[in-house]
Motif scaffolding. Structure first.
Motif, PDB file in Angstrom:
ATOM      1  N   TRP A 189       0.846  -1.191   0.000  1.00 45.80           N
ATOM      2  CA  TRP A 189       0.000   0.000   0.000  1.00 45.80           C
ATOM      3  C   TRP A 189       0.881   1.241   0.000  1.00 45.80           C
ATOM      4  CZ3 TRP A 189      -5.281  -0.427  -0.135  1.00 45.80           C
ATOM      5  CH2 TRP A 189      -5.814  -1.684   0.128  1.00 45.80           C
ATOM      6  N   GLY A 190       0.617   2.153  -0.911  1.00 44.31           N
ATOM      7  CA  GLY A 190       1.267   3.461  -0.918  1.00 44.31           C
ATOM      8  C   GLY A 190       0.264   4.493  -0.452  1.00 44.31           C
ATOM      9  N   HIS A 191       0.627   5.232   0.599  1.00 49.86           N
ATOM     10  CA  HIS A 191      -0.295   6.192   1.203  1.00 49.86           C
ATOM     11  C   HIS A 191       0.157   7.624   0.941  1.00 49.86           C
ATOM     12  CE1 HIS A 191      -1.839   2.842   3.604  1.00 49.86           C
ATOM     13  NE2 HIS A 191      -0.580   2.530   3.836  1.00 49.86           N
ATOM     14  N   SER A 192      -0.827   8.510   0.931  1.00 51.48           N
ATOM     15  CA  SER A 192      -0.578   9.933   0.791  1.00 51.48           C
ATOM     16  C   SER A 192      -1.447  10.680   1.799  1.00 51.48           C
ATOM     17  CB  SER A 192      -0.932  10.374  -0.627  1.00 51.48           C
ATOM     18  OG  SER A 192      -0.891  11.771  -0.723  1.00 51.48           O
ATOM     19  N   ILE A 193      -0.834  11.604   2.521  1.00 52.58           N
ATOM     20  CA  ILE A 193      -1.569  12.405   3.497  1.00 52.58           C
ATOM     21  C   ILE A 193      -1.296  13.879   3.214  1.00 52.58           C
ATOM     22  CG2 ILE A 193      -1.869  12.934   5.956  1.00 52.58           C
ATOM     23  CD1 ILE A 193      -0.647  10.091   6.456  1.00 52.58           C
ATOM     24  N   LEU A 194      -2.362  14.633   3.028  1.00 53.07           N
ATOM     25  CA  LEU A 194      -2.232  16.067   2.763  1.00 53.07           C
ATOM     26  C   LEU A 194      -1.603  16.759   3.964  1.00 53.07           C
ATOM     27  CD1 LEU A 194      -2.818  18.573   1.025  1.00 53.07           C
ATOM     28  CD2 LEU A 194      -5.078  18.647   2.099  1.00 53.07           C
ATOM     29  N   GLN A 195      -0.575  17.550   3.707  1.00 53.40           N
ATOM     30  CA  GLN A 195       0.077  18.351   4.746  1.00 53.40           C
ATOM     31  C   GLN A 195       0.020  19.805   4.314  1.00 53.40           C
ATOM     32  OE1 GLN A 195       4.041  16.594   4.880  1.00 53.40           O
ATOM     33  NE2 GLN A 195       3.485  15.777   6.879  1.00 53.40           N
ATOM     34  N   GLN A 196      -0.859  20.550   4.938  1.00 54.69           N
ATOM     35  CA  GLN A 196      -0.975  21.958   4.580  1.00 54.69           C
ATOM     36  C   GLN A 196      -1.187  22.751   5.865  1.00 54.69           C
ATOM     37  OE1 GLN A 196      -4.010  22.852   1.724  1.00 54.69           O
ATOM     38  NE2 GLN A 196      -3.061  24.758   1.159  1.00 54.69           N
ATOM     39  N   ASP A 197      -0.103  23.348   6.349  1.00 53.27           N
ATOM     40  CA  ASP A 197      -0.174  24.119   7.584  1.00 53.27           C
ATOM     41  C   ASP A 197      -0.755  25.508   7.360  1.00 53.27           C
ATOM     42  OD1 ASP A 197       1.012  22.008   8.959  1.00 53.27           O
ATOM     43  OD2 ASP A 197       3.028  22.749   8.512  1.00 53.27           O
ATOM     44  N   ASP A 198      -0.553  26.038   6.180  1.00 56.57           N
ATOM     45  CA  ASP A 198      -0.952  27.408   5.884  1.00 56.57           C
ATOM     46  C   ASP A 198      -1.745  27.413   4.580  1.00 56.57           C
ATOM     47  OD1 ASP A 198      -1.144  30.104   5.233  1.00 56.57           O
ATOM     48  OD2 ASP A 198       0.947  30.546   5.687  1.00 56.57           O
TER      49      ASP A 198
END
Length: 72
Positions: free
Chosen positions: A12-21
């Motif tokens: 499984w390849g996972h992606s998690i959105l990282q947006q602090d601003d």
């Protein structure tokens, strides 16, 4: 999330959105999970930050294949 079968494992390849601003462009954390017979074998942790969802998922799958190759 992307998945593939590889040498008897499910990867499984996972992606998690990282947006602090809200003013920054979107970045995605990538990771990988390796399973065999419905059991988790290994998990990568965060592999890095990527420009796209797909890049993050592909990095996770690549890590998984390398792990299987080195433990097979």
């Amino acid at each position: 999330m992307q998945t593939e079968k590889y040498r008897g494992y499910t990867l499984w390849g996972h992606s998690i959105l990282q947006q602090d601003d809200m003013l920054q462009s979107e970045r995605f954390a990538g990771s990988g999970t390796i399973m065999r017979d419905s059991k988790v074998v290994e998990v990568s942790g965060v592999l890095g930050s990527f420009d796209s969802d797909e890049e993050a998922e592909l990095a996770g799958l690549s890590w998984c294949r390398a792990w299987v190759d080195s433990h097979g």
